[in-house]
Write a protein that holds these residues in place. Structure first.
Motif, mmCIF file in Angstrom:
data_model
loop_
_atom_site.group_PDB
_atom_site.id
_atom_site.type_symbol
_atom_site.label_atom_id
_atom_site.label_comp_id
_atom_site.label_asym_id
_atom_site.label_seq_id
_atom_site.Cartn_x
_atom_site.Cartn_y
_atom_site.Cartn_z
ATOM 1 N N LEU A 1 37.396 161.479 -73.315
ATOM 2 C CA LEU A 1 37.681 160.397 -74.268
ATOM 3 C C LEU A 1 36.570 159.353 -74.265
ATOM 4 O O LEU A 1 36.215 158.814 -75.310
ATOM 5 N N THR A 2 36.026 159.079 -73.101
ATOM 6 C CA THR A 2 34.943 158.104 -73.007
ATOM 7 C C THR A 2 33.671 158.622 -73.666
ATOM 8 O O THR A 2 32.895 157.848 -74.220
ATOM 9 N N SER A 3 33.459 159.929 -73.639
ATOM 10 C CA SER A 3 32.219 160.477 -74.182
ATOM 11 C C SER A 3 32.135 160.396 -75.698
ATOM 12 O O SER A 3 31.063 160.575 -76.259
ATOM 13 N N ILE A 4 33.242 160.109 -76.370
ATOM 14 C CA ILE A 4 33.192 160.004 -77.826
ATOM 15 C C ILE A 4 33.113 158.564 -78.313
ATOM 16 O O ILE A 4 33.213 158.305 -79.501
ATOM 17 N N THR A 5 32.894 157.646 -77.399
ATOM 18 C CA THR A 5 32.748 156.246 -77.798
ATOM 19 C C THR A 5 31.313 155.996 -78.253
ATOM 20 O O THR A 5 30.401 156.751 -77.907
ATOM 21 N N PRO A 6 31.090 154.940 -79.027
ATOM 22 C CA PRO A 6 29.723 154.647 -79.490
ATOM 23 C C PRO A 6 28.737 154.375 -78.356
ATOM 24 O O PRO A 6 27.541 154.599 -78.515
ATOM 25 N N CYS A 7 29.213 153.933 -77.205
ATOM 26 C CA CYS A 7 28.300 153.639 -76.103
ATOM 27 C C CYS A 7 27.593 154.892 -75.609
ATOM 28 O O CYS A 7 26.437 154.834 -75.197
ATOM 29 N N SER A 8 28.271 156.026 -75.623
ATOM 30 C CA SER A 8 27.640 157.247 -75.134
ATOM 31 C C SER A 8 26.753 157.893 -76.189
ATOM 32 O O SER A 8 25.939 158.766 -75.865
ATOM 33 N N LEU A 9 26.886 157.503 -77.428
ATOM 34 C CA LEU A 9 26.054 158.081 -78.479
ATOM 35 C C LEU A 9 24.582 157.729 -78.318
ATOM 36 O O LEU A 9 23.716 158.451 -78.794
ATOM 37 N N SER A 10 24.312 156.645 -77.629
ATOM 38 C CA SER A 10 22.918 156.245 -77.443
ATOM 39 C C SER A 10 22.164 157.185 -76.507
ATOM 40 O O SER A 10 20.939 157.193 -76.496
ATOM 41 N N SER A 11 22.881 157.991 -75.733
ATOM 42 C CA SER A 11 22.192 158.919 -74.826
ATOM 43 C C SER A 11 21.808 160.226 -75.514
ATOM 44 O O SER A 11 21.073 161.020 -74.929
ATOM 45 N N ILE A 12 22.268 160.464 -76.729
ATOM 46 C CA ILE A 12 21.916 161.707 -77.428
ATOM 47 C C ILE A 12 20.407 161.835 -77.632
ATOM 48 O O ILE A 12 19.842 162.896 -77.362
ATOM 49 N N PRO A 13 19.694 160.783 -78.083
ATOM 50 C CA PRO A 13 18.236 160.924 -78.192
ATOM 51 C C PRO A 13 17.556 161.195 -76.846
ATOM 52 O O PRO A 13 16.543 161.891 -76.801
ATOM 53 N N LEU A 14 18.136 160.675 -75.760
ATOM 54 C CA LEU A 14 17.568 160.960 -74.434
ATOM 55 C C LEU A 14 17.657 162.443 -74.116
ATOM 56 O O LEU A 14 16.693 163.049 -73.639
ATOM 57 N N VAL A 15 18.811 163.036 -74.372
ATOM 58 C CA VAL A 15 18.996 164.454 -74.087
ATOM 59 C C VAL A 15 18.087 165.298 -74.976
ATOM 60 O O VAL A 15 17.437 166.237 -74.506
ATOM 61 N N ILE A 16 18.031 164.954 -76.252
ATOM 62 C CA ILE A 16 17.178 165.716 -77.171
ATOM 63 C C ILE A 16 15.718 165.607 -76.762
ATOM 64 O O ILE A 16 14.980 166.591 -76.753
ATOM 65 N N GLY A 17 15.289 164.406 -76.394
ATOM 66 C CA GLY A 17 13.907 164.224 -75.960
ATOM 67 C C GLY A 17 13.605 164.939 -74.657
ATOM 68 O O GLY A 17 12.537 165.521 -74.486
ATOM 69 N N TYR A 18 14.564 164.923 -73.732
ATOM 70 C CA TYR A 18 14.361 165.583 -72.432
ATOM 71 C C TYR A 18 14.325 167.091 -72.588
ATOM 72 O O TYR A 18 13.425 167.759 -72.090
ATOM 73 N N VAL A 19 15.298 167.643 -73.291
ATOM 74 C CA VAL A 19 15.378 169.096 -73.448
ATOM 75 C C VAL A 19 14.362 169.588 -74.470
ATOM 76 O O VAL A 19 13.651 170.565 -74.250
#
Length: 110
Positions: free
Chosen positions: A29-47
């Protein structure tokens, strides 16, 4: 709200086996909040930024990234809890210091 939290606390206290499932559900439930959306570019950039090809390698990098984030946040949470314990015995002094630092940080963002 207190009644809900007390009810959940009693359920966990009486059924230890259900606690990991509740923690997992809360994490989902916490992972679908807007706060966790900011880490998506980090994952895309890392992978995506690595020169390694293939979906298996991307999965491995994603798992390493997720585990690293989990360990980092666990350590930061433990440090925050320890600081909170230390601040409880310090009276109002620490509250004034924290409030002042938050005010200065807030004014700096204008």
């Amino acid at each position: 709200m207190n009644e809900i939290l007390e009810g959940m606390s009693n359920i966990i206290r009486n059924n230890y086996w259900i606690a990991p499932f509740i923690a997992f559900l809360a994490g989902v439930l916490t992972s679908i909040t807007p706060c966790s959306l900011s880490s998506i570019p980090l994952v895309i950039g890392y992978v995506g930024g690595s020169k390694i090809e293939g979906s298996k390698n991307a999965l491995k990098l994603s798992i390493v990234f997720a585990v690293g984030m989990g360990i980092t946040y666990t350590i930061l949470g433990a440090i925050s809890a320890l600081i909170g314990k230390l601040m409880q015995g310090g009276g109002n002094f620490w509250y004034i210091v924290l409030r002042s630092s938050h005010d200065i940080n807030g004014f700096a963002n204008f």
